[in-house]
Design a protein around this motif. Structure first.
Motif, PDB file in Angstrom:
ATOM      1  N   GLN A 193     -53.058  -4.687  36.837  1.00  0.00           N
ATOM      2  CA  GLN A 193     -53.581  -5.075  38.085  1.00  0.00           C
ATOM      3  C   GLN A 193     -53.896  -6.556  38.126  1.00  0.00           C
ATOM      4  OE1 GLN A 193     -57.118  -2.879  38.951  1.00  0.00           O
ATOM      5  NE2 GLN A 193     -56.197  -0.786  39.478  1.00  0.00           N
ATOM      6  N   ILE A 194     -52.953  -7.354  37.329  1.00  0.00           N
ATOM      7  CA  ILE A 194     -52.973  -8.898  37.399  1.00  0.00           C
ATOM      8  C   ILE A 194     -51.949  -9.070  38.494  1.00  0.00           C
ATOM      9  CG2 ILE A 194     -52.030 -10.697  36.209  1.00  0.00           C
ATOM     10  CD1 ILE A 194     -52.965  -9.272  33.489  1.00  0.00           C
ATOM     11  N   GLN A 195     -52.436  -9.934  39.430  1.00  0.00           N
ATOM     12  CA  GLN A 195     -51.846 -10.107  40.587  1.00  0.00           C
ATOM     13  C   GLN A 195     -51.545 -11.600  40.780  1.00  0.00           C
ATOM     14  OE1 GLN A 195     -50.130  -7.929  42.568  1.00  0.00           O
ATOM     15  NE2 GLN A 195     -51.323  -6.490  41.280  1.00  0.00           N
ATOM     16  N   GLU A 196     -51.323 -12.395  39.576  1.00  0.00           N
ATOM     17  CA  GLU A 196     -51.061 -13.639  39.499  1.00  0.00           C
ATOM     18  C   GLU A 196     -49.463 -13.948  39.833  1.00  0.00           C
ATOM     19  OE1 GLU A 196     -51.557 -17.549  39.266  1.00  0.00           O
ATOM     20  OE2 GLU A 196     -52.959 -16.213  39.109  1.00  0.00           O
ATOM     21  N   GLN A 197     -49.267 -14.613  41.036  1.00  0.00           N
ATOM     22  CA  GLN A 197     -47.670 -14.915  41.281  1.00  0.00           C
ATOM     23  C   GLN A 197     -46.897 -15.702  40.384  1.00  0.00           C
ATOM     24  OE1 GLN A 197     -46.400 -13.562  44.027  1.00  0.00           O
ATOM     25  NE2 GLN A 197     -48.304 -12.332  44.304  1.00  0.00           N
ATOM     26  N   THR A 198     -47.631 -16.875  39.451  1.00  0.00           N
ATOM     27  CA  THR A 198     -47.002 -17.636  38.746  1.00  0.00           C
ATOM     28  C   THR A 198     -46.169 -16.726  37.348  1.00  0.00           C
ATOM     29  OG1 THR A 198     -48.806 -18.171  37.627  1.00  0.00           O
ATOM     30  CG2 THR A 198     -48.151 -19.564  39.514  1.00  0.00           C
ATOM     31  N   ILE A 199     -46.906 -15.815  37.144  1.00  0.00           N
ATOM     32  CA  ILE A 199     -46.385 -14.915  36.047  1.00  0.00           C
ATOM     33  C   ILE A 199     -45.160 -14.700  35.862  1.00  0.00           C
ATOM     34  CG2 ILE A 199     -46.644 -12.761  34.511  1.00  0.00           C
ATOM     35  CD1 ILE A 199     -49.678 -12.906  35.253  1.00  0.00           C
ATOM     36  N   THR A 200     -44.416 -14.449  37.257  1.00  0.00           N
ATOM     37  CA  THR A 200     -43.027 -13.906  37.188  1.00  0.00           C
ATOM     38  C   THR A 200     -41.966 -14.965  37.014  1.00  0.00           C
ATOM     39  OG1 THR A 200     -43.091 -14.230  39.628  1.00  0.00           O
ATOM     40  CG2 THR A 200     -43.561 -12.053  38.786  1.00  0.00           C
ATOM     41  N   PHE A 201     -42.247 -16.418  37.490  1.00  0.00           N
ATOM     42  CA  PHE A 201     -41.271 -17.370  37.322  1.00  0.00           C
ATOM     43  C   PHE A 201     -40.915 -17.802  36.061  1.00  0.00           C
ATOM     44  CE2 PHE A 201     -43.547 -18.351  41.447  1.00  0.00           C
ATOM     45  CZ  PHE A 201     -42.675 -18.053  42.212  1.00  0.00           C
ATOM     46  N   VAL A 202     -41.775 -17.934  35.239  1.00  0.00           N
ATOM     47  CA  VAL A 202     -41.405 -18.538  33.786  1.00  0.00           C
ATOM     48  C   VAL A 202     -40.427 -17.455  33.040  1.00  0.00           C
ATOM     49  CG1 VAL A 202     -42.071 -19.564  31.242  1.00  0.00           C
ATOM     50  CG2 VAL A 202     -43.077 -20.285  33.520  1.00  0.00           C
ATOM     51  N   PRO A 203     -40.733 -16.301  33.003  1.00  0.00           N
ATOM     52  CA  PRO A 203     -39.853 -15.295  32.171  1.00  0.00           C
ATOM     53  C   PRO A 203     -38.539 -15.139  32.971  1.00  0.00           C
ATOM     54  CG  PRO A 203     -42.069 -14.520  32.359  1.00  0.00           C
ATOM     55  CD  PRO A 203     -42.134 -15.650  33.087  1.00  0.00           C
ATOM     56  N   LYS A 204     -38.466 -15.028  34.141  1.00  0.00           N
ATOM     57  CA  LYS A 204     -37.277 -15.067  34.761  1.00  0.00           C
ATOM     58  C   LYS A 204     -36.434 -16.163  34.848  1.00  0.00           C
ATOM     59  CE  LYS A 204     -37.163 -13.084  38.979  1.00  0.00           C
ATOM     60  NZ  LYS A 204     -37.605 -12.632  40.503  1.00  0.00           N
ATOM     61  N   ILE A 205     -36.987 -17.395  34.981  1.00  0.00           N
ATOM     62  CA  ILE A 205     -36.284 -18.636  34.539  1.00  0.00           C
ATOM     63  C   ILE A 205     -35.473 -18.572  33.028  1.00  0.00           C
ATOM     64  CG2 ILE A 205     -36.247 -20.949  34.262  1.00  0.00           C
ATOM     65  CD1 ILE A 205     -38.158 -20.951  36.624  1.00  0.00           C
ATOM     66  N   VAL A 206     -36.359 -18.229  32.234  1.00  0.00           N
ATOM     67  CA  VAL A 206     -36.096 -18.048  30.737  1.00  0.00           C
ATOM     68  C   VAL A 206     -34.797 -17.050  30.458  1.00  0.00           C
ATOM     69  CG1 VAL A 206     -36.797 -17.887  28.383  1.00  0.00           C
ATOM     70  CG2 VAL A 206     -38.195 -19.239  29.789  1.00  0.00           C
ATOM     71  N   VAL A 207     -34.913 -15.945  31.066  1.00  0.00           N
ATOM     72  CA  VAL A 207     -34.060 -15.105  30.611  1.00  0.00           C
ATOM     73  C   VAL A 207     -32.681 -15.327  31.563  1.00  0.00           C
ATOM     74  CG1 VAL A 207     -33.518 -12.662  31.334  1.00  0.00           C
ATOM     75  CG2 VAL A 207     -35.724 -13.190  30.278  1.00  0.00           C
ATOM     76  N   THR A 208     -32.996 -15.824  32.586  1.00  0.00           N
ATOM     77  CA  THR A 208     -31.712 -16.579  33.634  1.00  0.00           C
ATOM     78  C   THR A 208     -30.957 -17.512  32.761  1.00  0.00           C
ATOM     79  OG1 THR A 208     -32.733 -16.087  35.712  1.00  0.00           O
ATOM     80  CG2 THR A 208     -30.896 -17.523  35.875  1.00  0.00           C
ATOM     81  N   PHE A 209     -31.426 -18.458  32.203  1.00  0.00           N
ATOM     82  CA  PHE A 209     -30.988 -19.530  31.557  1.00  0.00           C
ATOM     83  C   PHE A 209     -30.337 -18.811  29.990  1.00  0.00           C
ATOM     84  CE2 PHE A 209     -33.606 -22.747  33.433  1.00  0.00           C
ATOM     85  CZ  PHE A 209     -32.603 -23.402  34.103  1.00  0.00           C
ATOM     86  N   LEU A 210     -31.020 -17.928  29.339  1.00  0.00           N
ATOM     87  CA  LEU A 210     -30.343 -17.209  28.275  1.00  0.00           C
ATOM     88  C   LEU A 210     -29.191 -16.542  28.744  1.00  0.00           C
ATOM     89  CD1 LEU A 210     -33.582 -15.978  26.361  1.00  0.00           C
ATOM     90  CD2 LEU A 210     -31.933 -17.861  25.833  1.00  0.00           C
ATOM     91  N   ALA A 211     -29.168 -15.901  29.881  1.00  0.00           N
ATOM     92  CA  ALA A 211     -28.126 -14.962  30.378  1.00  0.00           C
ATOM     93  C   ALA A 211     -26.717 -15.922  30.627  1.00  0.00           C
ATOM     94  CB  ALA A 211     -28.456 -14.241  31.675  1.00  0.00           C
ATOM     95  N   LEU A 212     -27.057 -17.264  31.185  1.00  0.00           N
ATOM     96  CA  LEU A 212     -26.147 -18.045  31.647  1.00  0.00           C
ATOM     97  C   LEU A 212     -25.351 -18.599  30.150  1.00  0.00           C
ATOM     98  CD1 LEU A 212     -27.562 -20.218  34.548  1.00  0.00           C
ATOM     99  CD2 LEU A 212     -25.520 -19.027  34.582  1.00  0.00           C
ATOM    100  N   LEU A 213     -26.318 -18.941  29.125  1.00  0.00           N
ATOM    101  CA  LEU A 213     -25.926 -19.144  27.950  1.00  0.00           C
ATOM    102  C   LEU A 213     -24.940 -18.137  27.183  1.00  0.00           C
ATOM    103  CD1 LEU A 213     -28.882 -21.019  26.048  1.00  0.00           C
ATOM    104  CD2 LEU A 213     -26.661 -21.985  26.746  1.00  0.00           C
ATOM    105  N   PHE A 214     -25.332 -16.792  27.531  1.00  0.00           N
ATOM    106  CA  PHE A 214     -24.570 -15.524  26.846  1.00  0.00           C
ATOM    107  C   PHE A 214     -23.348 -15.539  27.644  1.00  0.00           C
ATOM    108  CE2 PHE A 214     -23.901 -11.167  26.318  1.00  0.00           C
ATOM    109  CZ  PHE A 214     -23.681 -11.348  24.714  1.00  0.00           C
ATOM    110  N   PHE A 215     -23.397 -15.463  28.814  1.00  0.00           N
ATOM    111  CA  PHE A 215     -22.229 -15.201  29.641  1.00  0.00           C
ATOM    112  C   PHE A 215     -21.356 -16.203  30.222  1.00  0.00           C
ATOM    113  CE2 PHE A 215     -25.077 -11.137  30.304  1.00  0.00           C
ATOM    114  CZ  PHE A 215     -24.094 -10.363  30.045  1.00  0.00           C
ATOM    115  N   GLY A 216     -21.731 -17.275  29.965  1.00  0.00           N
ATOM    116  CA  GLY A 216     -21.263 -18.612  30.745  1.00  0.00           C
ATOM    117  C   GLY A 216     -19.695 -18.796  30.303  1.00  0.00           C
TER     118      GLY A 216
END
Length: 89
Positions: A43-66
């Motif tokens: 029940q944590i409804q903080e909107q900023t929690i989603t941004f940092v992990p998604k950005i980090v994982v997206t960059f890691l996926a770009l490094l892996f699949f790039g």
């Protein structure tokens, strides 16, 4: 060049675009759903929690699949450039 040829080339370009973008989008989607489940359970409804992990994982996926993504796009471009003189006749 016929309209069927142009449509076929555009279809192939869209397929390559979807194929190369899919791994990064899927990884980002899975992380987003996981974080949403975590927020719903705790029940944590903080909107900023989603941004940092998604950005980090997206960059890691770009490094892996790039390299694979670049190879697929370069192969498509190479095919276009090699066949271009035949198409303009």
């Amino acid at each position: 060049m016929t309209s069927d040829f142009i449509i076929g080339l555009a279809r192939e370009a869209i397929e390559i675009t979807l194929l190369t973008s899919m791994p990064v989008l899927l990884v980002s989607l899975v992380v987003g759903v996981g974080i949403s489940l975590f927020q719903a359970v705790t029940q944590i409804q903080e909107q900023t929690i989603t941004f940092v992990p998604k950005i980090v994982v997206t960059f890691l996926a770009l490094l892996f699949f790039g390299a694979w993504m670049l190879n697929e796009m370069a192969q498509f471009l190479r095919e276009i450039l090699q066949n271009f003189p035949q198409w303009i006749r």
